[in-house]
Enzyme design. Sequence first.
Site, PDB file in Angstrom:
ATOM      1  CG  ASP A 231      41.893  29.612  48.796  1.00 42.90           C
ATOM      2  OD1 ASP A 231      42.608  29.883  48.571  1.00 42.90           O
ATOM      3  OD2 ASP A 231      42.248  29.177  46.899  1.00 42.90           O
TER       4      ASP A 231
ATOM      5  CE1 TYR B 107      42.175  29.181  38.909  1.00 42.40           C
ATOM      6  CE2 TYR B 107      43.276  30.307  40.232  1.00 42.40           C
ATOM      7  CZ  TYR B 107      43.422  29.421  39.315  1.00 42.40           C
ATOM      8  OH  TYR B 107      44.545  29.169  38.340  1.00 42.40           O
TER       9      TYR B 107
ATOM     10  CE  LYS C  89      46.965  35.009  43.775  1.00 36.10           C
ATOM     11  NZ  LYS C  89      45.166  34.715  43.484  1.00 36.10           N
TER      12      LYS C  89
HETATM   13  C1  LIG Z   1      45.574  33.028  43.073  1.00 37.96           C
HETATM   14  C2  LIG Z   1      44.469  32.257  43.735  1.00 37.96           C
HETATM   15  C3  LIG Z   1      45.128  31.133  43.636  1.00 37.96           C
HETATM   16  C4  LIG Z   1      46.208  30.088  43.184  1.00 37.96           C
HETATM   17  O1  LIG Z   1      47.310  30.668  43.073  1.00 37.96           O
HETATM   18  P1  LIG Z   1      48.845  30.559  42.102  1.00 37.96           P
HETATM   19  O2  LIG Z   1      49.784  31.270  43.332  1.00 37.96           O
HETATM   20  O3  LIG Z   1      48.429  31.194  40.222  1.00 37.96           O
HETATM   21  O4  LIG Z   1      48.932  29.237  42.090  1.00 37.96           O
HETATM   22  C5  LIG Z   1      44.087  30.425  44.264  1.00 37.96           C
HETATM   23  N1  LIG Z   1      43.441  30.817  45.443  1.00 37.96           N
HETATM   24  C6  LIG Z   1      42.374  31.383  45.599  1.00 37.96           C
HETATM   25  C7  LIG Z   1      41.956  32.358  46.314  1.00 37.96           C
HETATM   26  C8  LIG Z   1      43.919  32.987  44.310  1.00 37.96           C
HETATM   27  O5  LIG Z   1      42.969  34.312  44.391  1.00 37.96           O
END
Ligand SMILES: *Cc1c(COP(=O)(O)O)cnc(C)c1O
Length: 430
Positions: free
Chosen positions: A239, A144, A267
């Site tokens: 990511d 994701y 995060k």
């Molecule tokens: C949570 C997440 C996102 C998206 O971040 P948001 O702050 O929710 O837009 C993108 N990549 C990874 C790996 C994530 O865990």
Amino acid sequence: MGYAKSEAAYEEAYRYIPGGVDSPVRAFGAVEGTPPFIERGEGAYLYDIDGNRYIDYVQSWGPLIFGHCDPDIEAAVIETAKKGLSFGAPTELETALAKEIVSLFDSVDKVRFVSSGTEAVMSAIRLARGFTQRDDIVKFEGCYHGHSDSLLVQAGSGAATFGNPSSPGVPADLTKHTLLARYNDIESVKRCFDASEKGVACVIIEPIAGNMGLVPAEESFLKALRELCDEYGTVLIFDEVMSGFRASLKGAQGITSVKPDMVTLGKVIGAGMPVGAFGGRKEIMAKLSPEGPVYQAGTLSGNPVAMAAGLASLRKLKADPSIYVMLGEKAKRLMEGFKKAAEAVEVPMVTEVRGSMFGFFFSDKSVKNFDDAKENDQALFAKFHRGMLDRGIYLACSSFETGFISTAISDEMIDETIKAAYETLGEIRN
Ligand SMILES: *Cc1c(COP(=O)(O)O)cnc(C)c1O
């Protein structure tokens, strides 16, 4: 435990907010019951509006590595907020946080701040495309990367297929440049490279996948990915929105020897405030506006209060590297306990730990990719989640999420959680 007030609040919210929530997973769609409405957090605990207390293993989906209301982070936020909430002009706080990140990540010479992980990834991809002057990108099933159009692609088998959007509202035209590969399967990536007529701009991967449950990439796979990207002049993006400052202080990059060309963060970097970031090698970042031609902007980007929260959190993490050892030990203790609880009732379970991240599947198959992950017993998970919640344990409400340990969680709380797992699984099996 009663949930009457939360149930009423959910009904009320539903009348005004689609599905009653501002992010779909919060709605408890994959588990039983409706979500508790939260009144406040304190240390390791969440309190809902019915007065129930939970040990929090979600931590706002990752950001709160010091738990709720950490005094240092709270003080930094309050002090900064008193000087004004936003200026839309440069502040020294942005440079301070940027310096911390550049000093931690070898692969990052410069970094830009945004307000969410979605924005960080979306911008990183645009920059990679602008840098390489290519359109195609490769992503992995089960990874994701936020909800921007070209990344909202997942389904399909491991073959090199051009992606179909996984949501209405995303034109197929916008995902036709997104190629899908299978996690931990380098041949599937090679097929994508072969299928791309004009070349692949970037490969984006969660080097420790946390959005199909916790599924780390194998070292040999990451190495092969690096070689392939080098061979084709393709930008490799890690990511680490979730794994950054979670799997280790340097995220996955503290564990693997493979270096990406770009990194996305979120995060933990905001400690609960809305922050995302993307960074990379100098020559790539130099293409970003206003230094270069690739446009990217944000009214609230680098917001001072958010920067202050992230800075306080990062400095605490850097000051005491033993934090990750402690978090990792707690995560292992919890997963070993869960495994024994499952064995006691002869339910198969596989577990995984990376630093403060933990994951478990009700499955007897080791999980290497999204197809493996999907074989977990989701009905059993739904029952388990409910039983744990009723015993004051707040776990992520889907079997495809990762759990998190915060520094506020004690060994006693872990043991209490394991006891709840024994009781819950015993109840389900009887
Ligand atoms: C949570 C997440 C996102 C998206 O971040 P948001 O702050 O929710 O837009 C993108 N990549 C990874 C790996 C994530 O865990």
